[in-house]
Design a protein around this motif. Structure first.
Motif, PDB file in Angstrom:
ATOM      1  N   ALA A 152       0.832  -1.210   0.000  1.00 13.46           N
ATOM      2  CA  ALA A 152       0.000   0.000   0.000  1.00 13.46           C
ATOM      3  C   ALA A 152       0.866   1.259   0.000  1.00 13.46           C
ATOM      4  O   ALA A 152       0.537   2.258  -0.654  1.00 13.46           O
ATOM      5  N   LEU A 153       1.983   1.220   0.736  1.00 16.17           N
ATOM      6  CA  LEU A 153       2.902   2.360   0.735  1.00 16.17           C
ATOM      7  C   LEU A 153       3.492   2.569  -0.654  1.00 16.17           C
ATOM      8  O   LEU A 153       3.595   3.709  -1.131  1.00 16.17           O
ATOM      9  N   ALA A 154       3.866   1.473  -1.303  1.00 14.01           N
ATOM     10  CA  ALA A 154       4.380   1.582  -2.675  1.00 14.01           C
ATOM     11  C   ALA A 154       3.309   2.132  -3.609  1.00 14.01           C
ATOM     12  O   ALA A 154       3.611   2.897  -4.537  1.00 14.01           O
ATOM     13  N   GLY A 155       2.050   1.764  -3.349  1.00 12.34           N
ATOM     14  CA  GLY A 155       0.955   2.315  -4.148  1.00 12.34           C
ATOM     15  C   GLY A 155       0.823   3.816  -3.966  1.00 12.34           C
ATOM     16  O   GLY A 155       0.557   4.550  -4.922  1.00 12.34           O
ATOM     17  N   LEU A 156       1.015   4.284  -2.732  1.00 13.20           N
ATOM     18  CA  LEU A 156       0.977   5.724  -2.469  1.00 13.20           C
ATOM     19  C   LEU A 156       2.123   6.434  -3.183  1.00 13.20           C
ATOM     20  O   LEU A 156       1.931   7.486  -3.808  1.00 13.20           O
ATOM     21  N   LEU A 157       3.315   5.858  -3.108  1.00 13.17           N
ATOM     22  CA  LEU A 157       4.467   6.450  -3.794  1.00 13.17           C
ATOM     23  C   LEU A 157       4.268   6.435  -5.307  1.00 13.17           C
ATOM     24  O   LEU A 157       4.682   7.370  -6.006  1.00 13.17           O
ATOM     25  N   THR A 158       3.619   5.382  -5.800  1.00 12.58           N
ATOM     26  CA  THR A 158       3.321   5.310  -7.232  1.00 12.58           C
ATOM     27  C   THR A 158       2.388   6.438  -7.641  1.00 12.58           C
ATOM     28  O   THR A 158       2.593   7.098  -8.667  1.00 12.58           O
ATOM     29  N   SER A 159       1.360   6.681  -6.839  1.00 17.26           N
ATOM     30  CA  SER A 159       0.407   7.744  -7.149  1.00 17.26           C
ATOM     31  C   SER A 159       1.068   9.111  -7.100  1.00 17.26           C
ATOM     32  O   SER A 159       0.788   9.984  -7.925  1.00 17.26           O
ATOM     33  N   ASP A 160       1.958   9.302  -6.137  1.00 15.83           N
ATOM     34  CA  ASP A 160       2.658  10.577  -6.035  1.00 15.83           C
ATOM     35  C   ASP A 160       3.575  10.789  -7.235  1.00 15.83           C
ATOM     36  O   ASP A 160       3.635  11.887  -7.800  1.00 15.83           O
ATOM     37  N   ALA A 161       4.285   9.734  -7.637  1.00 19.63           N
ATOM     38  CA  ALA A 161       5.147   9.849  -8.814  1.00 19.63           C
ATOM     39  C   ALA A 161       4.320  10.084 -10.073  1.00 19.63           C
ATOM     40  O   ALA A 161       4.721  10.845 -10.961  1.00 19.63           O
ATOM     41  N   ALA A 162       3.154   9.436 -10.147  1.00 16.46           N
ATOM     42  CA  ALA A 162       2.280   9.638 -11.308  1.00 16.46           C
ATOM     43  C   ALA A 162       1.802  11.077 -11.378  1.00 16.46           C
ATOM     44  O   ALA A 162       1.713  11.665 -12.465  1.00 16.46           O
ATOM     45  N   LYS A 163       1.504  11.668 -10.232  1.00 16.99           N
ATOM     46  CA  LYS A 163       1.091  13.070 -10.207  1.00 16.99           C
ATOM     47  C   LYS A 163       2.208  13.975 -10.699  1.00 16.99           C
ATOM     48  O   LYS A 163       1.989  14.916 -11.477  1.00 16.99           O
ATOM     49  N   ARG A 164       3.427  13.700 -10.262  1.00 16.23           N
ATOM     50  CA  ARG A 164       4.564  14.510 -10.706  1.00 16.23           C
ATOM     51  C   ARG A 164       4.835  14.307 -12.196  1.00 16.23           C
ATOM     52  O   ARG A 164       5.232  15.244 -12.896  1.00 16.23           O
ATOM     53  N   ALA A 165       4.598  13.082 -12.690  1.00 14.84           N
ATOM     54  CA  ALA A 165       4.751  12.836 -14.121  1.00 14.84           C
ATOM     55  C   ALA A 165       3.719  13.618 -14.924  1.00 14.84           C
ATOM     56  O   ALA A 165       4.015  14.159 -15.997  1.00 14.84           O
ATOM     57  N   VAL A 166       2.492  13.674 -14.402  1.00 18.22           N
ATOM     58  CA  VAL A 166       1.452  14.480 -15.064  1.00 18.22           C
ATOM     59  C   VAL A 166       1.862  15.944 -15.088  1.00 18.22           C
ATOM     60  O   VAL A 166       1.675  16.643 -16.090  1.00 18.22           O
ATOM     61  N   GLN A 167       2.456  16.406 -13.995  1.00 17.31           N
ATOM     62  CA  GLN A 167       2.856  17.819 -13.933  1.00 17.31           C
ATOM     63  C   GLN A 167       3.972  18.124 -14.935  1.00 17.31           C
ATOM     64  O   GLN A 167       3.930  19.153 -15.615  1.00 17.31           O
ATOM     65  N   THR A 168       4.982  17.260 -15.028  1.00 19.85           N
ATOM     66  CA  THR A 168       6.065  17.503 -15.983  1.00 19.85           C
ATOM     67  C   THR A 168       5.537  17.519 -17.413  1.00 19.85           C
ATOM     68  O   THR A 168       5.939  18.357 -18.227  1.00 19.85           O
ATOM     69  N   GLN A 169       4.616  16.604 -17.715  1.00 20.05           N
ATOM     70  CA  GLN A 169       4.043  16.565 -19.053  1.00 20.05           C
ATOM     71  C   GLN A 169       3.174  17.785 -19.301  1.00 20.05           C
ATOM     72  O   GLN A 169       3.163  18.336 -20.409  1.00 20.05           O
ATOM     73  N   LEU A 170       2.452  18.232 -18.289  1.00 17.42           N
ATOM     74  CA  LEU A 170       1.598  19.406 -18.432  1.00 17.42           C
ATOM     75  C   LEU A 170       2.434  20.652 -18.727  1.00 17.42           C
ATOM     76  O   LEU A 170       2.108  21.432 -19.633  1.00 17.42           O
ATOM     77  N   VAL A 171       3.497  20.851 -17.969  1.00 11.04           N
ATOM     78  CA  VAL A 171       4.375  22.002 -18.196  1.00 11.04           C
ATOM     79  C   VAL A 171       4.937  21.964 -19.610  1.00 11.04           C
ATOM     80  O   VAL A 171       4.964  22.984 -20.316  1.00 11.04           O
ATOM     81  N   ALA A 172       5.377  20.776 -20.048  1.00 14.95           N
ATOM     82  CA  ALA A 172       5.938  20.640 -21.395  1.00 14.95           C
ATOM     83  C   ALA A 172       4.882  20.901 -22.464  1.00 14.95           C
ATOM     84  O   ALA A 172       5.149  21.570 -23.471  1.00 14.95           O
ATOM     85  N   ASN A 173       3.677  20.378 -22.259  1.00 15.49           N
ATOM     86  CA  ASN A 173       2.617  20.566 -23.261  1.00 15.49           C
ATOM     87  C   ASN A 173       2.222  22.037 -23.392  1.00 15.49           C
ATOM     88  O   ASN A 173       2.013  22.533 -24.504  1.00 15.49           O
ATOM     89  N   ILE A 174       2.106  22.719 -22.260  1.00 12.76           N
ATOM     90  CA  ILE A 174       1.764  24.141 -22.313  1.00 12.76           C
ATOM     91  C   ILE A 174       2.845  24.918 -23.055  1.00 12.76           C
ATOM     92  O   ILE A 174       2.553  25.764 -23.911  1.00 12.76           O
ATOM     93  N   ALA A 175       4.111  24.634 -22.739  1.00 10.04           N
ATOM     94  CA  ALA A 175       5.218  25.339 -23.398  1.00 10.04           C
ATOM     95  C   ALA A 175       5.249  25.034 -24.891  1.00 10.04           C
ATOM     96  O   ALA A 175       5.448  25.934 -25.723  1.00 10.04           O
ATOM     97  N   ASN A 176       5.048  23.770 -25.255  1.00 11.65           N
ATOM     98  CA  ASN A 176       5.088  23.409 -26.677  1.00 11.65           C
ATOM     99  C   ASN A 176       3.949  24.056 -27.461  1.00 11.65           C
ATOM    100  O   ASN A 176       4.155  24.563 -28.570  1.00 11.65           O
ATOM    101  N   TYR A 177       2.750  24.044 -26.894  1.00  6.03           N
ATOM    102  CA  TYR A 177       1.625  24.709 -27.566  1.00  6.03           C
ATOM    103  C   TYR A 177       1.883  26.213 -27.702  1.00  6.03           C
ATOM    104  O   TYR A 177       1.550  26.822 -28.723  1.00  6.03           O
ATOM    105  N   TYR A 178       2.444  26.791 -26.664  1.00 11.66           N
ATOM    106  CA  TYR A 178       2.741  28.226 -26.697  1.00 11.66           C
ATOM    107  C   TYR A 178       3.745  28.542 -27.808  1.00 11.66           C
ATOM    108  O   TYR A 178       3.542  29.476 -28.601  1.00 11.66           O
ATOM    109  N   TYR A 179       4.814  27.762 -27.893  1.00 15.30           N
ATOM    110  CA  TYR A 179       5.820  27.987 -28.933  1.00 15.30           C
ATOM    111  C   TYR A 179       5.253  27.685 -30.323  1.00 15.30           C
ATOM    112  O   TYR A 179       5.636  28.329 -31.307  1.00 15.30           O
TER     113      TYR A 179
END
Length: 464
Positions: A152-179
């Motif tokens: 269950a702890l690994a599941g929590l860490l997985t969810s946290d990493a998934a959230k950070r992965a979504v954030q990195t992709q979101l930042v990149a997508n916004i920048a790419n669309y802007y450019y």
């Protein structure tokens, strides 16, 4: 009570000894994975890594930074990722609670109509009053509950990493669309300017035709040349709208206009610092997510192994029971019991074997996915590096090409006006080549910007 206490303690001591001498579950170890020492084509690789920079330090356009802030606050994918973290926290809390005894209470009043044989003819109905507390506790002899908690702890860490992965992709997508929008704006400006120039050329050709200097073929060719450039404008405008609407969705707002600056104001030359591939394990959230998924699968395999061993549970109950209300809550109605039980699987149609085989297969899948995610991450970094390098190589040559093509257009127009050794087809070809080169120059700049964004994301930047 003393003999009962000793009878209960002896089996517990036996199983404690078994537990200490035979550990069923295994401690988790990070899988050993071969990692390349550096990225192909990287200049003098070292541990300096641009992923350590905040996104506001990489992207210097203040308008873009405001859009990224809006996206991080409102994006629905990011909100969903946060709720998955909350879900994982609840699962971890439940797994911790499994170590505690389960306690239940009951309060009941039961009215019964008795048959003659049941009451021996003495009375034909009864009322029973019951109040009691029951408890059950499973002792974690083989590490089953501990492994479930770690899963269950690994599941929590997985969810946290998934959230950070979504954030990195979101930042990149916004920048790419802007450019992309800045690139499309520049393409629209160049195409509109070209259309105006070709309209002026077409008017000039008509005057030369009226002066009998050129024939009618040049007139229709100049008009067609103008319409070709003019017709490209709506296509670019449509792409601008589509890109604006796509970026609006990332910002969780209704489709509409996106405020922006210009391509000329962007920083195009970067001193890229990719670091070394080993840093991807610490920086890339999706790689971490894959490892945590493997860790959870490893612990679920431990749980599946414990199913082959006996489970030790302790149950107890106590309370009051009486057939009359006045004698209910007193010493006469008091009852209590305690029991220790062992449940050993003997025959369950191969379910435990199937569960273990399933868990082991899922563990291997998670391991392969972890290794694959690391390979893909390294590939994405290498792709972004090479894209930036090739775009930079084209920059100098593209400038020379634009200068030469601009001169070719001017020379052909002069020859058209003052010499009969050329015709409008030569002018048309030169102008088309110049427009193509100008659009490619814009794409070169866009390629460099996209490469910087993609490299930053590929290295794991954007979530810190």
């Amino acid at each position: 009570m003393k003999p009962i206490y000793h009878q209960f303690l002896i089996p517990l001591a036996i199983f404690s000894g078994l537990w200490s001498s035979c550990k069923v579950t295994q401690p988790y170890r990070k899988p050993a994975i071969s990692i390349a020492p550096d990225y192909p084509g990287a200049d003098s690789p070292d541990t300096t890594n641009m992923a350590a920079l905040k996104w506001s330090e990489v992207f210097t356009d203040t308008v873009l930074n405001q859009l990224i802030i809006q996206g991080l606050q409102a994006n629905f994918d990011l909100k969903i990722a946060v709720e998955r973290i909350n879900e994982a926290k609840a699962n971890l809390k439940m797994s911790k609670a499994a170590f505690l005894p389960e306690v239940n209470t009951n309060l009941s009043v039961k009215q019964s109509k008795l048959a003659y044989p049941q009451s021996f003819g003495i009375f034909d109905n009864s009322t029973q009053y019951d109040f009691g507390i029951t408890t059950a506790w499973e002792i974690d002899v083989w590490g089953k509950l501990s492994s479930a908690k770690r899963a269950a702890l690994a599941g929590l860490l997985t969810s946290d990493a998934a959230k950070r992965a979504v954030q990195t992709q979101l930042v990149a997508n916004i920048a790419n669309y802007y450019y992309d929008l800045l690139s499309l704006d520049e393409q629209l400006t160049v195409t509109q300017k070209t259309a105006l120039n070709r309209k002026a050329d077409s008017d000039a050709i008509k005057l030369l035709f009226e002066s009998s200097v050129l024939n009618g073929v040049a007139v229709v060719q100049s008009e067609a040349n103008y319409y070709e450039a003019d017709l490209a404008i709506p296509d670019i405008e449509q792409k601008i709208k589509e890109t604006e609407y796509a970026l609006s969705v990332l910002l969780a707002r209704a489709p509409g206009k996106i405020e922006r600056t210009s391509l000329a104001r962007q920083k195009l030359d970067y001193d890229l610092k990719p670091g070394i591939p080993a840093q991807l394990l610490a920086n890339r959230p999706d790689v971490q997510q894959a490892e945590y998924t493997f860790r959870a699968a490893f612990e679920r395999t431990n749980v599946a192994k414990t199913n082959f061993y006996p489970a030790l549970t302790i149950t107890a109950a106590g309370g009051f029971s009486s057939l009359t209300l006045k004698d209910w809550i007193n010493s006469a109605g008091l009852f209590g019991n305690i029991a220790g039980g062992i449940t050993q699987p003997l025959f369950n149609r191969g379910l435990n074997k199937a569960k273990l085989a399933t868990a082991q297969s899922q563990q291997k899948q998670a391991l392969y996915n972890f290794e694959l995610s690391l390979l893909k991450a390294s590939q994405e970094v290498s792709d972004a590096l090479s894209a930036y390098q090739f775009a930079a190589q084209k920059a100098g040559k593209r400038e020379k090409q634009l200068t030469a093509l601009s001169q070719a257009v001017s020379f052909n127009k002069e020859l058209l006006n003052y010499s009969k050794n050329t015709n409008y087809t030569d002018v048309l070809t030169a102008e088309q080549n110049l427009l193509t080169a100008e659009l490619k120059s814009i794409n070169d700049q866009s390629q460099k910007l996209r490469a910087v964004v993609n490299l930053y994301r590929a290295l794991g930047g954007g979530w810190n």
